[in-house]
Write a protein that holds these residues in place. Structure first.
Motif, PDB file in Angstrom:
ATOM      1  N   THR A 140       0.822  -1.212   0.000  1.00  0.00           N
ATOM      2  CA  THR A 140       0.000   0.000   0.000  1.00  0.00           C
ATOM      3  C   THR A 140       0.856   1.262   0.000  1.00  0.00           C
ATOM      4  O   THR A 140       0.357   2.345   0.290  1.00  0.00           O
ATOM      5  CB  THR A 140      -0.943   0.005   1.220  1.00  0.00           C
ATOM      6  N   GLN A 141       2.122   1.125  -0.321  1.00  0.00           N
ATOM      7  CA  GLN A 141       3.048   2.255  -0.377  1.00  0.00           C
ATOM      8  C   GLN A 141       2.480   3.361  -1.275  1.00  0.00           C
ATOM      9  O   GLN A 141       1.842   3.080  -2.275  1.00  0.00           O
ATOM     10  CB  GLN A 141       4.399   1.764  -0.926  1.00  0.00           C
ATOM     11  N   ASP A 142       2.726   4.611  -0.904  1.00  0.00           N
ATOM     12  CA  ASP A 142       2.192   5.731  -1.682  1.00  0.00           C
ATOM     13  C   ASP A 142       3.057   6.107  -2.880  1.00  0.00           C
ATOM     14  O   ASP A 142       2.788   7.084  -3.560  1.00  0.00           O
ATOM     15  CB  ASP A 142       1.983   6.951  -0.780  1.00  0.00           C
ATOM     16  N   LYS A 143       4.086   5.333  -3.145  1.00  0.00           N
ATOM     17  CA  LYS A 143       4.958   5.579  -4.291  1.00  0.00           C
ATOM     18  C   LYS A 143       4.817   4.433  -5.300  1.00  0.00           C
ATOM     19  O   LYS A 143       4.608   3.295  -4.924  1.00  0.00           O
ATOM     20  CB  LYS A 143       6.403   5.716  -3.830  1.00  0.00           C
ATOM     21  N   PRO A 144       4.939   4.741  -6.592  1.00  0.00           N
ATOM     22  CA  PRO A 144       4.753   3.701  -7.612  1.00  0.00           C
ATOM     23  C   PRO A 144       5.912   2.711  -7.678  1.00  0.00           C
ATOM     24  O   PRO A 144       7.031   3.017  -7.292  1.00  0.00           O
ATOM     25  CB  PRO A 144       4.657   4.507  -8.910  1.00  0.00           C
ATOM     26  N   ILE A 149      -1.872 -11.994 -11.513  1.00  0.00           N
ATOM     27  CA  ILE A 149      -2.811 -11.106 -10.824  1.00  0.00           C
ATOM     28  C   ILE A 149      -1.992 -10.178  -9.937  1.00  0.00           C
ATOM     29  O   ILE A 149      -1.113 -10.627  -9.200  1.00  0.00           O
ATOM     30  CB  ILE A 149      -3.831 -11.907  -9.999  1.00  0.00           C
ATOM     31  N   VAL A 150      -2.299  -8.878 -10.013  1.00  0.00           N
ATOM     32  CA  VAL A 150      -1.500  -7.870  -9.323  1.00  0.00           C
ATOM     33  C   VAL A 150      -2.361  -7.033  -8.391  1.00  0.00           C
ATOM     34  O   VAL A 150      -3.367  -6.454  -8.812  1.00  0.00           O
ATOM     35  CB  VAL A 150      -0.810  -6.920 -10.335  1.00  0.00           C
ATOM     36  N   GLN A 151      -1.950  -6.971  -7.128  1.00  0.00           N
ATOM     37  CA  GLN A 151      -2.494  -5.992  -6.182  1.00  0.00           C
ATOM     38  C   GLN A 151      -1.490  -4.845  -6.248  1.00  0.00           C
ATOM     39  O   GLN A 151      -0.389  -4.939  -5.729  1.00  0.00           O
ATOM     40  CB  GLN A 151      -2.592  -6.595  -4.778  1.00  0.00           C
ATOM     41  N   ALA A 152      -1.843  -3.780  -6.970  1.00  0.00           N
ATOM     42  CA  ALA A 152      -0.889  -2.727  -7.321  1.00  0.00           C
ATOM     43  C   ALA A 152      -0.822  -1.570  -6.330  1.00  0.00           C
ATOM     44  O   ALA A 152       0.078  -0.736  -6.437  1.00  0.00           O
ATOM     45  CB  ALA A 152      -1.222  -2.187  -8.716  1.00  0.00           C
ATOM     46  N   GLY A 153      -1.756  -1.484  -5.393  1.00  0.00           N
ATOM     47  CA  GLY A 153      -1.723  -0.360  -4.461  1.00  0.00           C
ATOM     48  C   GLY A 153      -1.859   0.946  -5.223  1.00  0.00           C
ATOM     49  O   GLY A 153      -2.750   1.115  -6.039  1.00  0.00           O
ATOM     50  N   SER A 154      -0.935   1.871  -4.994  1.00  0.00           N
ATOM     51  CA  SER A 154      -1.010   3.172  -5.653  1.00  0.00           C
ATOM     52  C   SER A 154      -0.257   3.211  -6.982  1.00  0.00           C
ATOM     53  O   SER A 154      -0.161   4.257  -7.601  1.00  0.00           O
ATOM     54  CB  SER A 154      -0.478   4.262  -4.714  1.00  0.00           C
ATOM     55  N   THR A 155       0.284   2.086  -7.412  1.00  0.00           N
ATOM     56  CA  THR A 155       0.984   2.039  -8.695  1.00  0.00           C
ATOM     57  C   THR A 155      -0.048   2.007  -9.819  1.00  0.00           C
ATOM     58  O   THR A 155      -0.839   1.074  -9.917  1.00  0.00           O
ATOM     59  CB  THR A 155       1.895   0.791  -8.780  1.00  0.00           C
ATOM     60  N   LYS A 156      -0.033   3.030 -10.639  1.00  0.00           N
ATOM     61  CA  LYS A 156      -0.970   3.113 -11.766  1.00  0.00           C
ATOM     62  C   LYS A 156      -0.296   2.499 -12.981  1.00  0.00           C
ATOM     63  O   LYS A 156       0.764   2.935 -13.399  1.00  0.00           O
ATOM     64  CB  LYS A 156      -1.356   4.568 -12.055  1.00  0.00           C
ATOM     65  N   TYR A 157      -0.913   1.448 -13.519  1.00  0.00           N
ATOM     66  CA  TYR A 157      -0.323   0.715 -14.634  1.00  0.00           C
ATOM     67  C   TYR A 157      -1.448   0.061 -15.421  1.00  0.00           C
ATOM     68  O   TYR A 157      -2.382  -0.478 -14.837  1.00  0.00           O
ATOM     69  CB  TYR A 157       0.635  -0.354 -14.090  1.00  0.00           C
TER      70      TYR A 157
END
Length: 158
Positions: A8-12, A34-42
């Motif tokens: 859940t880091q706020d950096k990508p 399958i990816v739980q990406a958190g704040s990473t926009k991809y």
């Protein structure tokens, strides 16, 4: 299935997802990813991405996965180890704006020294590490939680 969790880091942490996408395109990764990406926009047509998922869904993916690929966060690594999964851990690095410092390098090295995980330091070697994971037999994870709690209790009592 490969489950990727970026926390859940706020950096990508796009660098890891780009490496995965590259290996899928080469045909080296044929598994569902399958990816739980958190704040990473991809955006990807080859991987199924979620920002955040419920704890229940997270646990389901952990249970079903053959391999867990994660960032170097202690919580993510320990969770995967508690599911007795083969873990590949990649450190978020400050030089790429993925974290404020490089503490994830030390975390991964500690888990690697105990033979709990396979590290991914060089993203160009992702396929090699995935192949190695197929025969990798990790050591049984032993939590240091109880010793740590006793240490804290002694500090409080003093």
């Amino acid at each position: 299935m490969i489950f990727v969790t970026l926390g859940t880091q706020d950096k990508p942490f796009t660098r890891l997802l780009e490496a995965l996408e590259k290996e899928i395109e080469k045909g080296n990764i044929k598994d569902e990813v399958i990816v739980q990406a958190g704040s990473t926009k991809y955006k990807s047509k080859k991987m199924q991405l979620f920002d955040l998922i419920s704890q229940e869904t997270f646990s389901d993916y952990m249970q079903k996965a053959d391999i867990i690929i994660t960032h170097g966060g202690v919580g993510s690594i320990v969770t995967a180890l508690n599911f007795e999964k083969k873990v590949i851990a990649a450190p978020r690095l400050a030089q790429f704006g993925e974290h404020v410092n490089d503490h994830q390098l030390q975390i991964i090295k500690c888990f690697e020294q105990k033979n709990y995980i396979l590290p991914l330091y060089d993203f160009e070697k992702l396929n090699e590490v995935i192949e190695k994971s197929k025969t990798f037999i990790p050591s049984k994870f032993i939590s240091n939680r109880d010793n740590f709690l006793k240490f804290i209790e002694r500090l409080i009592e003093e």
